[in-house]
Design a protein around this motif. Structure first.
Motif, PDB file in Angstrom:
ATOM      1  N   GLU A  84      45.192 -85.261  43.997  1.00 52.98           N
ATOM      2  CA  GLU A  84      44.642 -86.471  43.185  1.00 52.98           C
ATOM      3  C   GLU A  84      45.058 -86.862  43.936  1.00 52.98           C
ATOM      4  OE1 GLU A  84      41.389 -88.535  41.600  1.00 52.98           O
ATOM      5  OE2 GLU A  84      40.979 -86.359  42.370  1.00 52.98           O
ATOM      6  N   PHE A  85      46.598 -87.644  43.685  1.00 53.84           N
ATOM      7  CA  PHE A  85      46.942 -88.789  44.318  1.00 53.84           C
ATOM      8  C   PHE A  85      46.363 -89.323  46.302  1.00 53.84           C
ATOM      9  CE2 PHE A  85      50.811 -92.049  44.949  1.00 53.84           C
ATOM     10  CZ  PHE A  85      50.813 -92.202  43.795  1.00 53.84           C
ATOM     11  N   ALA A  86      46.285 -88.114  46.687  1.00 53.46           N
ATOM     12  CA  ALA A  86      46.183 -87.488  48.262  1.00 53.46           C
ATOM     13  C   ALA A  86      45.153 -89.128  48.508  1.00 53.46           C
ATOM     14  CB  ALA A  86      46.159 -87.042  48.467  1.00 53.46           C
ATOM     15  N   ARG A  87      44.218 -87.977  47.218  1.00 54.16           N
ATOM     16  CA  ARG A  87      42.330 -88.876  47.343  1.00 54.16           C
ATOM     17  C   ARG A  87      42.577 -90.342  47.338  1.00 54.16           C
ATOM     18  NH1 ARG A  87      37.608 -89.203  44.507  1.00 54.16           N
ATOM     19  NH2 ARG A  87      39.115 -89.198  42.394  1.00 54.16           N
ATOM     20  N   GLN A  88      43.289 -90.342  45.508  1.00 54.81           N
ATOM     21  CA  GLN A  88      43.190 -92.177  46.136  1.00 54.81           C
ATOM     22  C   GLN A  88      44.100 -92.806  46.419  1.00 54.81           C
ATOM     23  OE1 GLN A  88      42.333 -93.438  42.616  1.00 54.81           O
ATOM     24  NE2 GLN A  88      41.119 -91.487  41.874  1.00 54.81           N
ATOM     25  N   VAL A  89      45.229 -92.327  47.215  1.00 57.75           N
ATOM     26  CA  VAL A  89      45.588 -93.517  48.241  1.00 57.75           C
ATOM     27  C   VAL A  89      45.218 -93.800  49.488  1.00 57.75           C
ATOM     28  CG1 VAL A  89      47.379 -92.908  49.809  1.00 57.75           C
ATOM     29  CG2 VAL A  89      47.955 -92.289  47.190  1.00 57.75           C
ATOM     30  N   ALA A  91      41.428 -95.022  49.148  1.00 61.94           N
ATOM     31  CA  ALA A  91      41.422 -96.693  48.922  1.00 61.94           C
ATOM     32  C   ALA A  91      42.517 -97.354  49.175  1.00 61.94           C
ATOM     33  CB  ALA A  91      40.478 -96.479  47.849  1.00 61.94           C
ATOM     34  N   PHE A  92      43.525 -96.952  49.067  1.00 61.53           N
ATOM     35  CA  PHE A  92      44.760 -97.829  49.020  1.00 61.53           C
ATOM     36  C   PHE A  92      44.904 -98.377  50.517  1.00 61.53           C
ATOM     37  CE2 PHE A  92      43.937 -97.784  44.395  1.00 61.53           C
ATOM     38  CZ  PHE A  92      43.065 -98.634  44.341  1.00 61.53           C
ATOM     39  N   SER A  93      45.460 -96.907  50.815  1.00 62.81           N
ATOM     40  CA  SER A  93      46.553 -97.325  52.470  1.00 62.81           C
ATOM     41  C   SER A  93      45.882 -98.148  53.998  1.00 62.81           C
ATOM     42  CB  SER A  93      46.380 -96.370  53.219  1.00 62.81           C
ATOM     43  OG  SER A  93      46.961 -96.398  53.698  1.00 62.81           O
ATOM     44  N   PHE A  94      46.297 -99.052  54.004  1.00 61.16           N
ATOM     45  CA  PHE A  94      46.116-100.128  55.295  1.00 61.16           C
ATOM     46  C   PHE A  94      46.168-101.187  54.814  1.00 61.16           C
ATOM     47  CE2 PHE A  94      47.466 -96.990  58.097  1.00 61.16           C
ATOM     48  CZ  PHE A  94      48.810 -97.709  58.342  1.00 61.16           C
ATOM     49  N   LYS A  95      45.536-101.352  52.878  1.00 60.40           N
ATOM     50  CA  LYS A  95      44.837-102.615  52.456  1.00 60.40           C
ATOM     51  C   LYS A  95      45.353-103.590  52.833  1.00 60.40           C
ATOM     52  CE  LYS A  95      40.314-101.583  50.362  1.00 60.40           C
ATOM     53  NZ  LYS A  95      39.931-101.674  49.001  1.00 60.40           N
ATOM     54  N   ALA A  96      47.398-103.791  52.759  1.00 61.94           N
ATOM     55  CA  ALA A  96      47.955-104.534  52.753  1.00 61.94           C
ATOM     56  C   ALA A  96      48.191-104.586  54.432  1.00 61.94           C
ATOM     57  CB  ALA A  96      49.474-104.415  52.227  1.00 61.94           C
ATOM     58  N   GLU A 159      47.622 -98.824  39.997  1.00 62.76           N
ATOM     59  CA  GLU A 159      46.658 -97.957  40.575  1.00 62.76           C
ATOM     60  C   GLU A 159      46.377 -96.721  39.996  1.00 62.76           C
ATOM     61  OE1 GLU A 159      41.830 -99.172  41.339  1.00 62.76           O
ATOM     62  OE2 GLU A 159      43.158-100.679  40.702  1.00 62.76           O
ATOM     63  N   ILE A 160      46.803 -95.764  41.396  1.00 59.75           N
ATOM     64  CA  ILE A 160      46.514 -95.078  41.708  1.00 59.75           C
ATOM     65  C   ILE A 160      47.343 -93.924  40.909  1.00 59.75           C
ATOM     66  CG2 ILE A 160      47.871 -93.825  43.443  1.00 59.75           C
ATOM     67  CD1 ILE A 160      47.314 -95.588  45.315  1.00 59.75           C
ATOM     68  N   VAL A 161      48.966 -94.382  40.118  1.00 60.25           N
ATOM     69  CA  VAL A 161      49.249 -93.531  39.084  1.00 60.25           C
ATOM     70  C   VAL A 161      48.283 -93.657  38.502  1.00 60.25           C
ATOM     71  CG1 VAL A 161      51.236 -93.876  37.407  1.00 60.25           C
ATOM     72  CG2 VAL A 161      51.705 -93.824  40.165  1.00 60.25           C
ATOM     73  N   HIS A 162      47.762 -94.944  37.491  1.00 55.52           N
ATOM     74  CA  HIS A 162      46.611 -94.362  36.575  1.00 55.52           C
ATOM     75  C   HIS A 162      46.038 -93.354  36.583  1.00 55.52           C
ATOM     76  CE1 HIS A 162      44.216 -96.055  33.219  1.00 55.52           C
ATOM     77  NE2 HIS A 162      43.709 -96.953  33.744  1.00 55.52           N
ATOM     78  N   HIS A 163      45.471 -93.836  38.261  1.00 58.18           N
ATOM     79  CA  HIS A 163      44.195 -92.604  37.957  1.00 58.18           C
ATOM     80  C   HIS A 163      44.613 -91.742  38.392  1.00 58.18           C
ATOM     81  CE1 HIS A 163      41.747 -96.739  38.651  1.00 58.18           C
ATOM     82  NE2 HIS A 163      41.191 -95.537  37.856  1.00 58.18           N
ATOM     83  N   ALA A 164      46.137 -91.484  39.438  1.00 58.67           N
ATOM     84  CA  ALA A 164      46.472 -89.607  39.797  1.00 58.67           C
ATOM     85  C   ALA A 164      47.182 -89.331  38.459  1.00 58.67           C
ATOM     86  CB  ALA A 164      46.567 -89.592  40.596  1.00 58.67           C
TER      87      ALA A 164
END
Length: 419
Positions: A84-89, A91-96, A159-164
């Protein structure tokens, strides 16, 4: 340990400075729901990303007792969370934004097997959940872009921690099914040990994989069916009655025509030392966990091994009770692989003739007449396989498609027919 406010202050202080100043962030920071650890900081935006982990009190995250009761179920929970952590990640990888690997957020992506991983681990003593990830610290050229890293630390990771990693936000039924499957898989292994089986394959299992580089199940594959003579029935704690093929200890030979599924069956058993996730098709397949796949490895190095049970009386006079080589032949490498497996406690050897050295496996009657035993340094595996079981309790499962010599010494012979 510092606070998240102190981390914000440090980021402001090093913004736009040279990239190596990021190393001053190394340490631990307490956030409201977890502790953020920066364990290693990359020296350059183009270098391997930084090592970051978060630790969470799993009981405070709300995970129920059934998911924490023992090592096996904790492994299932950790496996579910890292997926689940990988799935959430994603959505955020390379957004910074930034140069090089700036903004990368990555975590280990599990395959079909469930194994204990350092990417996500639950401490049995204190119930602490740890998730490890890689983070590309953002840069403009080779200058620190602290604002973008602030987005990662104070927006994305929370947010990743909260959801995963919070029980309230994950699929509770999925977690319960994973825990139930763990109980069933444990029961199968307990029954195997009690009744003298080294392997079990449930009827209806899907053994073929999608393709040569994917471990996902093949669509529309022929489901596995056990011969009646080898069928066993067990009443699993959650799934209930299950039937399948049990393979007893000893020497088992798998034969059949080409493309009928022999190697697929052996590959399934090779991977079944580990439990598999639900939906894999092999979740009710189990193999004795000490099993080792043996093959020829032309060119491997051997260091101080006693290979004399298989190779002796070399023409050069070299001592094979203490043998070393930087470039072993196919037969010598396979002999060393068998010796090493037995030394390390293997209870089962898995061998496919397609990946074996022919002169290590057999020597036919005509060749024995031409090259006498005194002239041949290699004692073929066929002459040792029964002794391995009778004297060392090491079973063998062997795939053969072209040579019938092993028929005479096998305890069980399986013929694969149209998968």
């Amino acid at each position: 340990m510092q606070s998240d406010r102190e981390l914000r202050e440090q980021l402001r202080n090093i913004d736009h400075k040279s990239y190596p100043q990021y190393k001053s962030l190394k340490g631990s920071y307490r956030f409201p729901k977890y502790i953020l650890h920066i364990d290693h900081v990359q020296g350059d935006p183009f270098a391997a990303p930084s090592d970051v982990r978060v630790t969470i009190d799993a009981t405070k995250a709300g995970f129920p007792d059934f998911a924490m009761k023992d090592g096996l179920t904790r492994d299932r929970l950790a496996d579910l969370l890292v997926r689940e952590f990988a799935r959430q990640v994603n959505a955020f990888s390379f957004k910074a934004k930034g140069s090089g690997k700036s903004g990368l957020i990555a975590v280990s992506r599990p395959g079909q097997e469930i194994v204990e991983r350092s990417a996500c681990h639950i401490n049995a003593k204190n119930g602490e959940l740890t998730v490890r990830m890689s983070v590309g610290f953002p840069a403009n050229g080779r200058s620190i872009n602290a604002r973008e890293l602030g987005k990662i630390f104070f927006q994305f990771i929370p947010e990743i921690v909260h959801h995963a990693c919070c029980y309230a936000n994950i699929d509770a039924q999925k977690l319960q099914r994973a825990a139930d499957l763990a109980d069933d898989q444990r029961y199968i292994r307990e029954q195997m040990a009690e009744e003298g089986y080294i392997a079990f394959i449930a009827n209806g299992s899907v053994l073929p994989r999608e393709n040569g580089v994917s471990q996902r199940p093949m669509k529309k594959a022929v489901p596995f069916a056990s011969p009646e003579s080898m069928e066993v029935t067990w009443d699993l704690p959650h799934k209930g009655m299950i039937k399948g093929m049990g393979i007893k200890k000893g020497v088992t030979l798998i034969v059949g025509g080409g493309y009928h599924g022999k190697s697929t069956l052996l590959q399934t058993l090779e991977r079944a030392v580990y439990p598999h996730i639900a939906g894999d098709g092999r979740e009710y397949v189990a193999m004795e966990q000490s099993a080792v796949k043996i093959r020829s490895e032309d060119g491997r190095s051997i260091y101080h091994k006693d290979i004399s049970p298989f190779i002796r009386n070399l023409p050069t006079g070299r001592d094979t009770t203490d043998f070393s080589s930087e470039d072993a032949s196919g037969s010598t490498s396979q002999a060393a692989n068998v010796v090493e497996a037995v030394e390390n406690g293997a209870g089962v050897l898995l061998i496919d003739e397609d990946t074996s050295a022919t002169n290590f496996m057999i020597r036919d009657e005509l060749m024995e007449k031409v090259v006498t035993a005194g002239e041949e340094p290699i004692i073929p595996f066929i002459k040792r396989v029964k002794g391995l079981y009778e004297q060392k309790q090491v079973s063998t499962i062997l795939v053969a498609g072209s040579c019938g010599a092993f028929f005479h010494i096998a305890d069980t012979i399986l013929q694969m027919e149209s998968y």
